[in-house]
Design an enzyme around this catalytic site. Structure first.
Site, PDB file in Angstrom:
ATOM      1  N   GLY A 236       0.766  -0.898  -0.383  1.00  0.00           N
ATOM      2  CA  GLY A 236       0.163   0.168  -0.337  1.00  0.00           C
ATOM      3  C   GLY A 236       0.879   1.777   0.354  1.00  0.00           C
TER       4      GLY A 236
ATOM      5  N   ASP B 266      -0.129   7.891  16.111  1.00  0.00           N
ATOM      6  CA  ASP B 266      -0.572   9.279  15.850  1.00  0.00           C
ATOM      7  C   ASP B 266       0.646  10.284  15.652  1.00  0.00           C
ATOM      8  OD1 ASP B 266      -0.514  12.043  16.150  1.00  0.00           O
ATOM      9  OD2 ASP B 266      -2.523  11.979  16.155  1.00  0.00           O
ATOM     10  N   HIS B 267       1.483  10.302  14.416  1.00  0.00           N
ATOM     11  CA  HIS B 267       2.500   9.946  13.791  1.00  0.00           C
ATOM     12  C   HIS B 267       3.194  11.997  13.850  1.00  0.00           C
ATOM     13  CE1 HIS B 267       0.750  12.297  10.100  1.00  0.00           C
ATOM     14  NE2 HIS B 267       1.587  12.237  10.343  1.00  0.00           N
TER      15      HIS B 267
ATOM     16  N   HIS C 119      -4.911  14.816  15.706  1.00  0.00           N
ATOM     17  CA  HIS C 119      -3.146  15.657  15.927  1.00  0.00           C
ATOM     18  C   HIS C 119      -2.998  16.388  17.126  1.00  0.00           C
ATOM     19  CE1 HIS C 119      -2.246  12.499  12.830  1.00  0.00           C
ATOM     20  NE2 HIS C 119      -2.834  13.935  11.486  1.00  0.00           N
TER      21      HIS C 119
END
Ligand code: NAP
Length: 484
Positions: free
Chosen positions: A20, A177-178, A240
């Protein structure tokens, strides 16, 4: 200053969704860069998994292509790429079918850390977790990494938590959660809690307001139909922006340890006030000469989904009672920019003649571009001619000051994946935190749906709708300028 790299223990990482977009753009390049840095050990293995029938060699070609496309020229070392690629293999499995899972089991070694990365649509998180359990693949100390979105409301998030809990304990689940993996975000905690300077001022007595902006120049493009079921509130604010708000607002945990930190974040989310309609501005971008409108991108001419949102958020506790937090995020805005501004109050009295310089300090935390921080100070303009004041930023760009690879700051995913292998959950969201965030978000969304509120149209390449500027103007405040 060069950062030290401490290798993690050997691991087998099964990457579901290996063919992906996210795997190719972020996860595989991040693993490679950690390998290049010597943090991913030689004995570690990456097992790609998806439904497509690929051989190991086909998958290795896919990895090579992904690295060629998404790793910078400077970090692309042909020999290292080949050594990394040798550590990659592939298996075709379907989350919804029982074939080949025993084969996957035989590929995973017993004596290393086992991590499973769900880089797939959330609808198949549950089936994947169940098959890992039913086929005896996941064990007590294996780790599970799950991508966002974690649910679309409280009910779906709860169901997802319950599903995962049938196969994995909370201490095994790493919800990504980057934003939390960004160097600046971690530095925000260092600045707050490793310096004596800010903490005494970090409250409603000295801070006028906080503003958090996450602006993007891209539209919803290829993911329009998905985005139309989500919108900026669900896609960006619930996760975020909420995480950034928590890190600014939370009390100091007594240790930098996963659960203590997450307990403090949870308290902030639970203290968030409900938002009245007048403190919400939603927007939708119009067509420009170059780009279609949001409705065209979403292929939904009647869409009421917001591609922009601005909110004024209050926190009901002693520290923040009278300090509003203004949040805004949107697509097709003037600039790609994510930053937090902590705006201090003016000095109570000036001994200098006013000459236009603001008497209020601000601390700006830049997440992108140019990760870093600056503290604006009022100083005397150099030279003779009296006491003229100017505002000057005390600027620290992390790339210049700390860049370990000549200015290249590690991607958030690099940090986060290595944390999973180290078993450190500090920068991941806990299940109750995600549910609390939805508990706050759901009534806000239900409110505008019940009222039938329509988003304000806004021109592309701007700061969003006029009403969003007014949200601050009416309080005698202003957003940081996006358009210069
Ligand atoms: P994607 O490009 O559509 O890839 C989905 C992957 O899942 C493919 O490898 C697909 O391969 C595999 N897959 C689909 N159905 C499967 C099944 N039944 N069993 C096993 N594998 C299956 O999606 P993506 O953009 O990479 O996103 C993956 C996840 O990350 C999503 O949860 C998304 O919300 C999240 N995310 C993505 C981004 C991003 O920038 N792309 C950013 C943040 C979060 P086959 O078709 O070969 O099975």
């Amino acid at each position: 200053m060069v950062s030290r790299t401490i290798p993690v223990d050997p691991f087998d990482l099964v990457l579901f969704g290996a063919t992906g977009d996210l795997a190719r753009r972020k996860i595989l390049p991040s693993l490679y860069r950690r390998f290049l840095a010597g943090q991913m050990p030689e004995e570690a293995r990456v097992i790609g998994a998806a439904r497509s029938e690929l051989s190991d060699d086909d998958f290795r070609d896919l990895v090579r292509e992904a690295l060629k496309e998404f790793v910078s020229e400077k970090a692309f070392d042909a020999d290292t790429v080949e050594t990394f690629v040798e550590r990659c293999s592939y298996i075709a499995v379907d989350a919804k079918d029982d074939a080949c899972w025993q084969q996957l089991k035989s590929m995973i070694r017993d004596d290393v850390i086992k991590a499973f990365y769900f880089s797939v649509a959330p609808s198949i998180f549950g089936p994947l977790a169940e098959r890992l359990r039913d086929h005896g693949i996941a064990c007590e100390n294996s780790r599970l990494i799950v991508e966002k979105p974690f649910g679309t409301d409280l009910e779906t998030a709860r169901k997802l938590n319950d599903k995962l809990a049938t196969s994995f304990g909370e201490s095994q689940i790493y919800r990504i959660d980057h934003f939390l993996g960004k160097e600046t975000v971690q530095n925000l905690m260092a600045v707050r809690f490793a310096n004596v300077l800010f903490e005494p001022l970090w409250n409603e007595r000295f801070i006028d307001h906080v503003q958090i902006t996450v602006a993007e120049t891209v539209g919803v493009g290829g993911r329009g139909s998905y985005y139309d079921t989500s919108g900026a509130m669900r896609d960006m604010v619930q996760n975020h922006l909420m995480q950034l708000l928590c890190l600014i607002a939370m009390e100091p945990p007594n240790q930098f340890e996963a659960d203590r930190l997450r307990d403090e974040k949870l308290k902030v989310i639970r203290a968030l006030d409900p938002i009245p309609p007048e403190d919400i501005v939603r927007g939708q971008y119009k067509a420009s000469k170059e780009n279609p409108s949001y409705a065209e991108d979403a292929e939904n001419p009647d869409s009421l989904t917001e591609s922009f949102i601005a909110l004024k958020v209050g926190i009901s506790n002693w520290r923040w009672k009278h300090t509003p937090f203004y949040l805004r995020t949107g697509k097709r805005m003037a600039r790609r920019m994510s930053e937090i501004v902590v705006q201090f109050k003016e000095t109570p009295h000036s001994i200098f003649d006013r000459d236009g310089a603001s008497r209020a300090n601000s601390l700006t935390i830049r997440l992108q571009p140019d990760e870093g921080m600056d503290l604006s100070l009022t100083i005397k303009e150099p030279g003779p001619g009296g006491m003229r004041l100017v505002n000057m930023p005390l600027d620290m760009s992390f790339a210049d000051a700390l860049g370990p690879r000549g200015g290249e700051i590690p991607d958030a995913y690099e940090r986060l994946i290595m944390d999973v292998i180290r078993g450190d959950q500090t920068l991941f969201m806990r299940g109750d935190e995600v549910e609390a965030a939805w508990s706050w978000t759901d009534p806000v969304i239900a409110g505008w749906e019940e009222r039938g509120d329509k988003p304000h149209p806004y021109s592309q390449g701007t700061s969003g709708p006029e009403a969003a500027l007014m949200l601050m103007h009416r309080d005698g405040r202003r957003w940081r300028d996006l358009e210069t």
